[in-house]
Design a protein around this motif. Structure first.
Motif, PDB file in Angstrom:
ATOM      1  N   UNK A  74     -22.773  44.055  29.744  1.00 57.46           N
ATOM      2  CA  UNK A  74     -23.599  43.860  28.877  1.00 57.46           C
ATOM      3  C   UNK A  74     -25.100  44.546  30.289  1.00 57.46           C
ATOM      4  N   UNK A  75     -25.376  44.165  31.032  1.00 55.58           N
ATOM      5  CA  UNK A  75     -26.384  43.760  32.339  1.00 55.58           C
ATOM      6  C   UNK A  75     -25.698  45.197  32.786  1.00 55.58           C
ATOM      7  N   UNK A  76     -25.040  45.744  33.756  1.00 61.95           N
ATOM      8  CA  UNK A  76     -24.401  46.581  34.796  1.00 61.95           C
ATOM      9  C   UNK A  76     -23.613  47.515  33.839  1.00 61.95           C
ATOM     10  N   UNK A  77     -23.236  48.123  33.037  1.00 64.93           N
ATOM     11  CA  UNK A  77     -22.161  48.923  32.063  1.00 64.93           C
ATOM     12  C   UNK A  77     -23.519  49.346  31.389  1.00 64.93           C
ATOM     13  N   UNK A  78     -23.649  48.230  30.063  1.00 67.07           N
ATOM     14  CA  UNK A  78     -24.638  48.534  29.478  1.00 67.07           C
ATOM     15  C   UNK A  78     -26.183  49.092  29.513  1.00 67.07           C
ATOM     16  N   UNK A  79     -26.339  48.311  30.611  1.00 66.61           N
ATOM     17  CA  UNK A  79     -27.836  48.307  30.766  1.00 66.61           C
ATOM     18  C   UNK A  79     -29.066  47.536  29.378  1.00 66.61           C
ATOM     19  N   UNK A  80     -27.922  46.872  29.185  1.00 69.71           N
ATOM     20  CA  UNK A  80     -28.824  46.550  28.255  1.00 69.71           C
ATOM     21  C   UNK A  80     -28.377  44.367  27.966  1.00 69.71           C
ATOM     22  N   UNK A  81     -28.963  44.053  29.323  1.00 73.24           N
ATOM     23  CA  UNK A  81     -28.430  42.248  28.691  1.00 73.24           C
ATOM     24  C   UNK A  81     -28.940  41.703  28.121  1.00 73.24           C
ATOM     25  N   UNK A  82     -29.884  41.703  26.968  1.00 72.51           N
ATOM     26  CA  UNK A  82     -29.797  40.020  25.493  1.00 72.51           C
ATOM     27  C   UNK A  82     -29.738  41.016  24.557  1.00 72.51           C
ATOM     28  N   UNK A  83     -28.117  42.336  24.598  1.00 72.49           N
ATOM     29  CA  UNK A  83     -27.321  42.824  23.098  1.00 72.49           C
ATOM     30  C   UNK A  83     -26.571  41.157  22.935  1.00 72.49           C
ATOM     31  N   UNK A  84     -26.321  41.027  22.404  1.00 77.58           N
ATOM     32  CA  UNK A  84     -24.797  40.121  21.742  1.00 77.58           C
ATOM     33  C   UNK A  84     -23.631  40.260  22.303  1.00 77.58           C
ATOM     34  N   UNK A  85     -23.019  39.304  22.393  1.00 75.81           N
ATOM     35  CA  UNK A  85     -21.878  39.793  23.519  1.00 75.81           C
ATOM     36  C   UNK A  85     -20.430  40.865  22.707  1.00 75.81           C
ATOM     37  N   UNK A  86     -20.549  41.081  21.652  1.00 75.64           N
ATOM     38  CA  UNK A  86     -20.287  41.623  20.087  1.00 75.64           C
ATOM     39  C   UNK A  86     -19.799  42.301  20.538  1.00 75.64           C
ATOM     40  N   UNK A  87     -20.994  43.333  21.006  1.00 79.52           N
ATOM     41  CA  UNK A  87     -20.697  44.476  21.471  1.00 79.52           C
ATOM     42  C   UNK A  87     -19.196  44.850  22.515  1.00 79.52           C
ATOM     43  N   UNK A  88     -19.436  44.296  23.318  1.00 80.11           N
ATOM     44  CA  UNK A  88     -18.472  44.332  24.830  1.00 80.11           C
ATOM     45  C   UNK A  88     -17.297  43.703  23.949  1.00 80.11           C
ATOM     46  N   UNK A  89     -16.911  42.818  22.901  1.00 84.38           N
ATOM     47  CA  UNK A  89     -15.591  42.820  22.443  1.00 84.38           C
ATOM     48  C   UNK A  89     -15.476  43.602  21.873  1.00 84.38           C
ATOM     49  N   UNK A  90     -15.683  44.355  20.789  1.00 88.33           N
ATOM     50  CA  UNK A  90     -15.055  45.922  20.473  1.00 88.33           C
ATOM     51  C   UNK A  90     -14.594  46.414  20.962  1.00 88.33           C
ATOM     52  N   UNK A  91     -15.404  46.691  22.347  1.00 92.56           N
ATOM     53  CA  UNK A  91     -14.427  47.697  22.973  1.00 92.56           C
ATOM     54  C   UNK A  91     -13.824  47.353  23.683  1.00 92.56           C
ATOM     55  N   UNK A  92     -13.465  46.388  24.183  1.00 93.33           N
ATOM     56  CA  UNK A  92     -12.573  45.483  24.709  1.00 93.33           C
ATOM     57  C   UNK A  92     -11.331  45.584  24.094  1.00 93.33           C
ATOM     58  N   UNK A  93     -11.552  44.977  22.937  1.00102.02           N
ATOM     59  CA  UNK A  93     -10.550  45.123  21.966  1.00102.02           C
ATOM     60  C   UNK A  93     -10.049  47.008  21.422  1.00102.02           C
TER      61      UNK A  93
END
Length: 243
Positions: A194-213
């Protein structure tokens, strides 16, 4: 990154909405019923709610009135009810806009953006964040072409090939894959992504989970049967060559 709550009881529709919103730069949370939605509204800072009316525990109209009793968050109603009197009733009850099902992802994004603009919650930075065009993942050093097993990732050309076949990836999926490829074999936490790809460290982890899926599906694997993307429980994710 605006935060949106999706309230939809159908799991497949809910997942589709989450993926569309996440791809357009929104941080997404979700609930499958009315009381779950109310908990999210009371506990989570939100910029908007996408509210289905056919909920298993509450009528969506009642859920809307209860949300309005505790929050001024903009609400975009998603409904299969196209009766004009019903739509007027919902708008009078506090809905900021409505979409009649079925609707496209483009319609959802356009209506939601309009609602956020009207309510002053859509900032210029988000418009730039979701604009078309490449936005490579950032890291302390340039990302280099990497080959892992039969997977070849070229950040400069923004291409990824699996067994010689080019993968059709979204901008964010490619950024995520390129970053993991750059750190092949290393466990990378979701917070770091979230910090280095999204540049948004305070976003919920679910955002990463969706893209990984989504990325797993395009790599021909599942979380239960991984080949390239291995989850290290409680730590993060790593890209490895299949054994």
């Amino acid at each position: 990154m605006p935060s949106v709550l999706v309230v939809e009881d159908d799991p497949s529709i809910r997942q589709s909405l989450i993926e569309v919103l996440a791809e357009h730069g929104y941080a997404v949370r979700s609930a499958g019923d009315g009381f779950g939605a109310l908990r999210e509204v009371t506990q989570t800072p939100l910029d908007a709610v996408v509210l289905d009316l056919g909920l298993p525990d509450l009528d969506g109209g009642d859920a809307l009135r209860m949300i309005r009793g505790i929050s001024s968050v903009p609400v975009l109603v998603a409904t299969a009810r196209d009766d004009e009197a019903e739509i007027i009733r919902l708008l009078n009850a506090g809905a900021d806009d409505y979409l009649v099902k079925p609707f496209s992802g483009g319609q959802l994004i356009a209506r939601l953006s309009a609602v956020l603009r009207r309510t002053g919650r859509l900032q210029p930075a988000h418009a730039a964040h979701t604009a078309p065009g490449p936005r490579p993942a950032q890291d302390a050093e340039p990302l280099r072409p990497t080959t892992v097993g039969e997977l070849a990732v070229d950040p400069g050309a923004r291409t990824a090939h699996l067994s010689g076949r080019e993968l059709r990836l979204t901008r964010r999926e490619f950024d995520l894959l390129a970053f993991l490829a750059h750190h092949t074999g290393q466990v990378v936490s979701k917070r770091r992504l979230l910090t280095e790809v999204w540049r948004e460290p305070y976003v919920d982890d679910q955002t990463v989970d969706v893209h990984l899926s989504s990325l797993r599906r395009k790599l021909g694997e599942r979380a239960a049967a991984p080949r390239y993307l291995l989850t290290v429980r409680g730590v993060g994710i790593k890209l490895v060559a299949p054994r």
